[in-house]
Design a protein around this motif. Structure first.
Motif, PDB file in Angstrom:
ATOM      1  N   LEU A 234       7.613   1.802   5.295  1.00  0.00           N
ATOM      2  CA  LEU A 234       7.440   2.257   6.672  1.00  0.00           C
ATOM      3  C   LEU A 234       7.105   1.114   7.622  1.00  0.00           C
ATOM      4  CD1 LEU A 234       5.297   5.469   5.991  1.00  0.00           C
ATOM      5  CD2 LEU A 234       7.791   5.290   6.210  1.00  0.00           C
ATOM      6  N   TRP A 235       6.444   0.099   7.104  1.00  0.00           N
ATOM      7  CA  TRP A 235       6.024  -1.039   7.928  1.00  0.00           C
ATOM      8  C   TRP A 235       5.988  -2.273   7.042  1.00  0.00           C
ATOM      9  CZ3 TRP A 235       1.910  -4.395   7.324  1.00  0.00           C
ATOM     10  CH2 TRP A 235       1.601  -5.210   8.425  1.00  0.00           C
ATOM     11  N   ARG A 236       6.398  -3.417   7.582  1.00  0.00           N
ATOM     12  CA  ARG A 236       6.365  -4.650   6.816  1.00  0.00           C
ATOM     13  C   ARG A 236       6.031  -5.833   7.714  1.00  0.00           C
ATOM     14  NH1 ARG A 236      10.922  -5.098   3.550  1.00  0.00           N
ATOM     15  NH2 ARG A 236      11.709  -3.029   4.083  1.00  0.00           N
ATOM     16  N   ARG A 237       5.417  -6.828   7.114  1.00  0.00           N
ATOM     17  CA  ARG A 237       5.151  -8.082   7.833  1.00  0.00           C
ATOM     18  C   ARG A 237       5.099  -9.216   6.818  1.00  0.00           C
ATOM     19  NH1 ARG A 237       0.677  -8.471  12.412  1.00  0.00           N
ATOM     20  NH2 ARG A 237       2.377  -7.306  13.402  1.00  0.00           N
ATOM     21  N   GLN A 238       5.780 -10.316   7.131  1.00  0.00           N
ATOM     22  CA  GLN A 238       5.816 -11.483   6.258  1.00  0.00           C
ATOM     23  C   GLN A 238       4.731 -12.460   6.681  1.00  0.00           C
ATOM     24  OE1 GLN A 238       8.207 -11.650   3.751  1.00  0.00           O
ATOM     25  NE2 GLN A 238       7.240 -13.486   2.907  1.00  0.00           N
ATOM     26  N   ARG A 239       3.853 -12.799   5.739  1.00  0.00           N
ATOM     27  CA  ARG A 239       2.823 -13.801   5.991  1.00  0.00           C
ATOM     28  C   ARG A 239       2.923 -14.858   4.912  1.00  0.00           C
ATOM     29  NH1 ARG A 239      -3.078 -11.796   7.403  1.00  0.00           N
ATOM     30  NH2 ARG A 239      -3.156 -14.047   7.778  1.00  0.00           N
TER      31      ARG A 239
ATOM     32  N   LEU B  50      -0.312   7.424  -2.464  1.00  0.00           N
ATOM     33  CA  LEU B  50      -1.187   7.572  -3.628  1.00  0.00           C
ATOM     34  C   LEU B  50      -1.070   6.381  -4.574  1.00  0.00           C
ATOM     35  CD1 LEU B  50      -0.622  11.367  -4.378  1.00  0.00           C
ATOM     36  CD2 LEU B  50      -2.457  10.294  -3.052  1.00  0.00           C
ATOM     37  N   GLY B  51      -1.476   5.203  -4.098  1.00  0.00           N
ATOM     38  CA  GLY B  51      -1.461   4.017  -4.936  1.00  0.00           C
ATOM     39  C   GLY B  51      -0.928   2.806  -4.197  1.00  0.00           C
ATOM     40  N   GLY B  52      -0.600   1.789  -4.951  1.00  0.00           N
ATOM     41  CA  GLY B  52      -0.074   0.562  -4.374  1.00  0.00           C
ATOM     42  C   GLY B  52       0.215  -0.439  -5.485  1.00  0.00           C
ATOM     43  N   TYR B  53       0.691  -1.617  -5.123  1.00  0.00           N
ATOM     44  CA  TYR B  53       0.986  -2.623  -6.144  1.00  0.00           C
ATOM     45  C   TYR B  53       1.068  -4.001  -5.514  1.00  0.00           C
ATOM     46  CZ  TYR B  53       5.778  -2.285  -4.345  1.00  0.00           C
ATOM     47  OH  TYR B  53       6.880  -2.282  -3.529  1.00  0.00           O
ATOM     48  N   VAL B  54       0.873  -5.009  -6.373  1.00  0.00           N
ATOM     49  CA  VAL B  54       1.079  -6.407  -6.006  1.00  0.00           C
ATOM     50  C   VAL B  54       2.193  -6.944  -6.895  1.00  0.00           C
ATOM     51  CG1 VAL B  54       0.099  -8.728  -6.048  1.00  0.00           C
ATOM     52  CG2 VAL B  54      -1.271  -6.818  -5.183  1.00  0.00           C
ATOM     53  N   LYS B  55       3.305  -7.320  -6.281  1.00  0.00           N
ATOM     54  CA  LYS B  55       4.445  -7.832  -7.041  1.00  0.00           C
ATOM     55  C   LYS B  55       4.378  -9.352  -7.083  1.00  0.00           C
ATOM     56  CE  LYS B  55       9.496  -7.727  -7.354  1.00  0.00           C
ATOM     57  NZ  LYS B  55      10.754  -7.256  -6.738  1.00  0.00           N
ATOM     58  N   MET B  56       4.289  -9.899  -8.313  1.00  0.00           N
ATOM     59  CA  MET B  56       4.170 -11.338  -8.497  1.00  0.00           C
ATOM     60  C   MET B  56       5.457 -11.910  -9.107  1.00  0.00           C
ATOM     61  SD  MET B  56       0.242 -11.417  -9.927  1.00  0.00           S
ATOM     62  CE  MET B  56       0.285  -9.762 -10.607  1.00  0.00           C
ATOM     63  N   LEU B  57       5.658 -13.167  -8.912  1.00  0.00           N
ATOM     64  CA  LEU B  57       6.796 -13.861  -9.512  1.00  0.00           C
ATOM     65  C   LEU B  57       6.675 -13.766 -11.028  1.00  0.00           C
ATOM     66  CD1 LEU B  57       9.205 -15.597  -8.432  1.00  0.00           C
ATOM     67  CD2 LEU B  57       7.830 -17.607  -9.019  1.00  0.00           C
ATOM     68  N   ASP B  58       7.735 -13.302 -11.703  1.00  0.00           N
ATOM     69  CA  ASP B  58       7.659 -13.075 -13.145  1.00  0.00           C
ATOM     70  C   ASP B  58       9.074 -13.171 -13.730  1.00  0.00           C
ATOM     71  OD1 ASP B  58       7.374 -11.960 -15.785  1.00  0.00           O
ATOM     72  OD2 ASP B  58       5.521 -11.011 -15.099  1.00  0.00           O
TER      73      ASP B  58
ATOM     74  N   VAL C 111       3.457  -4.697   2.997  1.00  0.00           N
ATOM     75  CA  VAL C 111       4.161  -3.492   3.410  1.00  0.00           C
ATOM     76  C   VAL C 111       3.263  -2.261   3.253  1.00  0.00           C
ATOM     77  CG1 VAL C 111       6.362  -4.492   2.702  1.00  0.00           C
ATOM     78  CG2 VAL C 111       5.164  -2.947   1.148  1.00  0.00           C
ATOM     79  N   ILE C 112       3.588  -1.232   4.044  1.00  0.00           N
ATOM     80  CA  ILE C 112       3.016   0.107   3.888  1.00  0.00           C
ATOM     81  C   ILE C 112       4.176   1.032   3.574  1.00  0.00           C
ATOM     82  CG2 ILE C 112       1.797   2.012   5.004  1.00  0.00           C
ATOM     83  CD1 ILE C 112       0.354  -0.023   6.717  1.00  0.00           C
ATOM     84  N   SER C 113       4.049   1.781   2.470  1.00  0.00           N
ATOM     85  CA  SER C 113       5.143   2.642   2.012  1.00  0.00           C
ATOM     86  C   SER C 113       4.810   4.114   2.192  1.00  0.00           C
ATOM     87  CB  SER C 113       5.473   2.333   0.554  1.00  0.00           C
ATOM     88  OG  SER C 113       5.849   0.962   0.421  1.00  0.00           O
ATOM     89  N   ALA C 114       5.827   4.942   1.997  1.00  0.00           N
ATOM     90  CA  ALA C 114       5.737   6.358   2.375  1.00  0.00           C
ATOM     91  C   ALA C 114       4.761   7.163   1.523  1.00  0.00           C
ATOM     92  CB  ALA C 114       7.124   6.993   2.311  1.00  0.00           C
ATOM     93  N   LEU C 115       4.695   6.920   0.206  1.00  0.00           N
ATOM     94  CA  LEU C 115       3.834   7.696  -0.674  1.00  0.00           C
ATOM     95  C   LEU C 115       2.504   6.963  -0.833  1.00  0.00           C
ATOM     96  CD1 LEU C 115       3.683  10.217  -2.456  1.00  0.00           C
ATOM     97  CD2 LEU C 115       4.533   8.828  -4.364  1.00  0.00           C
TER      98      LEU C 115
ATOM     99  N   VAL D 279       0.878  -1.169   0.000  1.00  0.00           N
ATOM    100  CA  VAL D 279       0.000   0.000   0.000  1.00  0.00           C
ATOM    101  C   VAL D 279       0.912   1.214   0.000  1.00  0.00           C
ATOM    102  CG1 VAL D 279      -1.781   1.276   1.240  1.00  0.00           C
ATOM    103  CG2 VAL D 279      -1.797  -1.229   1.261  1.00  0.00           C
ATOM    104  N   GLY D 280       0.925   1.957  -1.118  1.00  0.00           N
ATOM    105  CA  GLY D 280       1.841   3.084  -1.257  1.00  0.00           C
ATOM    106  C   GLY D 280       3.092   2.705  -2.012  1.00  0.00           C
ATOM    107  N   PHE D 281       3.898   3.739  -2.324  1.00  0.00           N
ATOM    108  CA  PHE D 281       5.148   3.539  -3.050  1.00  0.00           C
ATOM    109  C   PHE D 281       6.300   4.121  -2.236  1.00  0.00           C
ATOM    110  CE2 PHE D 281       1.787   4.064  -6.270  1.00  0.00           C
ATOM    111  CZ  PHE D 281       1.921   2.873  -6.959  1.00  0.00           C
ATOM    112  N   GLY D 282       7.527   3.814  -2.679  1.00  0.00           N
ATOM    113  CA  GLY D 282       8.699   4.425  -2.054  1.00  0.00           C
ATOM    114  C   GLY D 282       9.190   3.669  -0.830  1.00  0.00           C
TER     115      GLY D 282
END
Length: 464
Positions: free
Chosen positions: A45-50, A62-70, A56-60, A39-42
């Motif tokens: 600020l916070w992370r947790r492995q599940r 205005l947006g977010g992303y899901v990073k997949m194996l590629d 993760v929660i990032s500093a900016l 949630v966010g970019f850059g």
């Protein structure tokens, strides 16, 4: 200010989480390995492995992303290649990409349904006197008219099923916007106001909304049609200490029967007459007849000249107008849900229609809003109550879902266009073309964001 900031952060946070969660759940369902849910970019600020996914929660924000194996982004171990996004069938990749916007649209349906079930207080569709010679005035609208229903005017007499009920001022504004975008006139069923405010006769009027174009659809649309606002009777609501109204003997609750011999139809007309009463910039005494506890009282009030912006206008320093009428708008379980789905569809099509008309120059680019406008409306709706805020959140969720489906590189819709090309030709878009389209998409997005921010500042500075 604090409410506005918090409401904006909650709005962005909820909509981003829901959007990315749609991608995430679809990826998991297709057995794609998700490396990160952000949630966010850059800066993180916070992370947790599940499990295998890092949240993760990032500093900016205005947006977010899901990073997949590629495999296109980094080498993939042989044991995990079957779970790489790029190895999945075309329909699964398209499903994963489309799931984000779909989640936003599904959220909008749910939020609209909750609002419909809970109900909200909205302005009654009872209108003040229209602006003289305006479209509303030419249609025959009068002070105190209540719009009960409307139907498109296609030349034929509307059938009973053609009439759409108007339950509030929001309903009326929504239908008027659609009518102007569709370049069609409207038939209105209007209930007149009888003596003493009692319901009068019901008449049918033809409103010439086709005289306006899509370029006229902006926050001033109601003004262009000639609607001057909700009806309020011509009475003194509050007398402010030390002003001309108090000096003249006016009291709260006085109903103004006449001003210099003219009978005001509503509070708006009374305010207008007072503001236009000066001669050569000098205030003059006004003869006022009021009804007080069943008796007529004759008074004389001399307004004081006030500077408002770059104008000097007469004021009696009192609040004029009875409280506007409100109506509770709510629905049962099934009707509330079906209307929520219909509203989501209507807002989606209206958004696409508006965007299309902006692209070809038929609608004003002033309608494009950015984060400052969203923050402003988030704060305003939150101050009105949770139901109003949920309705606002639903509308922004629809907009986010629709915008992400636009066929622009960098957006989900752009990726879906790539997959459509692949499905038709049997081969993916080449790397060279992907790079060109990506650069073009960045330029278009930059222009849209710049224009949206310009509109935001223009609204804040009163330029729009």
């Amino acid at each position: 200010m604090l409410t506005t900031v918090l409401a904006f952060l909650v709005t962005i946070g909820v909509l981003v989480v829901i959007h990315e969660y749609g991608h995430y759940r679809a990826a998991v369902a297709c057995n794609v390995k998700v490396l990160r849910f952000s949630v966010g970019f850059g800066r993180v600020l916070w992370r947790r492995q599940r499990g295998e996914t890092e949240f993760v929660i990032s500093a900016l924000p205005l947006g977010g992303y899901v990073k997949m194996l590629d495999e296109r982004e980094a080498p993939v171990h042989v044991a995990d290649q079957a779970r790489a996004f790029n190895r999945k069938p075309l329909w699964q990749r398209a499903f994963i990409v489309a799931a984000g916007p779909a989640a936003n649209l599904a959220l909008a349906v749910l939020l609209y349904a909750v609002v419909n079930w809970a109900g909200v207080q909205e302005l009654k569709a009872r209108l003040a006197a229209p602006v003289p010679a305006s479209i509303a005035a030419n249609a025959g609208m009068q002070s105190g008219d209540e719009v009960l229903a409307l139907a498109p005017s296609g030349g034929d007499v509307p059938q009973a099923s053609d009439w759409l009920p108007v339950r509030s001022m929001n309903d009326l504004q929504w239908h008027l916007t659609n009518a102007v975008l569709q370049s069609g006139d409207l038939r209105l069923q209007v209930r007149r106001m009888g003596q003493g405010g009692a319901p009068g006769e019901t008449v049918e009027l033809l409103l010439g909304t086709a005289k306006l174009s899509a370029a006229d659809v902006d926050p001033k649309l109601m003004d262009r049609l000639g609607f001057s606002g909700p009806y309020a009777s011509a009475e003194i609501r509050r007398v402010i200490e030390g002003g001309p109204a108090e000096a003249a003997g006016l009291k709260a609750g006085d109903k103004v029967l006449s001003l210099d011999g003219r009978e005001p139809r509503d509070a708006g007309q009374l305010r207008q007459w007072i503001s236009q009463s000066a001669r050569d910039g000098v205030a003059r005494p006004l003869a006022v007849v009021v009804s007080r506890q069943g008796q007529s009282v004759e008074l004389s009030v001399t307004p004081v000249i006030k500077t408002e912006g770059d104008q000097r206008v007469p004021r009696i320093v009192a609040e004029i107008g009875s409280p506007v009428e409100m109506v509770m708008v709510n629905y049962g379980a099934l009707e509330g849900f079906t209307k929520a789905a219909q509203r989501t569809w209507d807002v989606s099509t209206l958004t696409l229609d508006m965007l299309g008309k902006m692209v070809i120059g038929q609608a004003s680019l002033k309608n494009l809003s950015g984060p400052l406008t969203i923050a402003d409306y988030a704060g305003r709706s939150a101050e009105l109550g949770w139901a109003y805020y949920l309705g606002f959140l639903a509308m922004v969720s629809v907009s986010l879902g629709v915008l992400n489906l636009l066929p622009l590189p960098m957006l989900d819709g752009g990726h879906l266009m790539y997959y459509l090309f692949e499905g038709v030709t049997g081969r993916p878009v080449s790397d060279a073309w992907l790079e060109r389209l990506q650069r073009g998409g960045v330029a278009v997005m930059f222009l849209m964001m710049s224009l949206a921010l310009y509109n935001d500042f223009a609204r804040l500075l009163g330029m729009h």
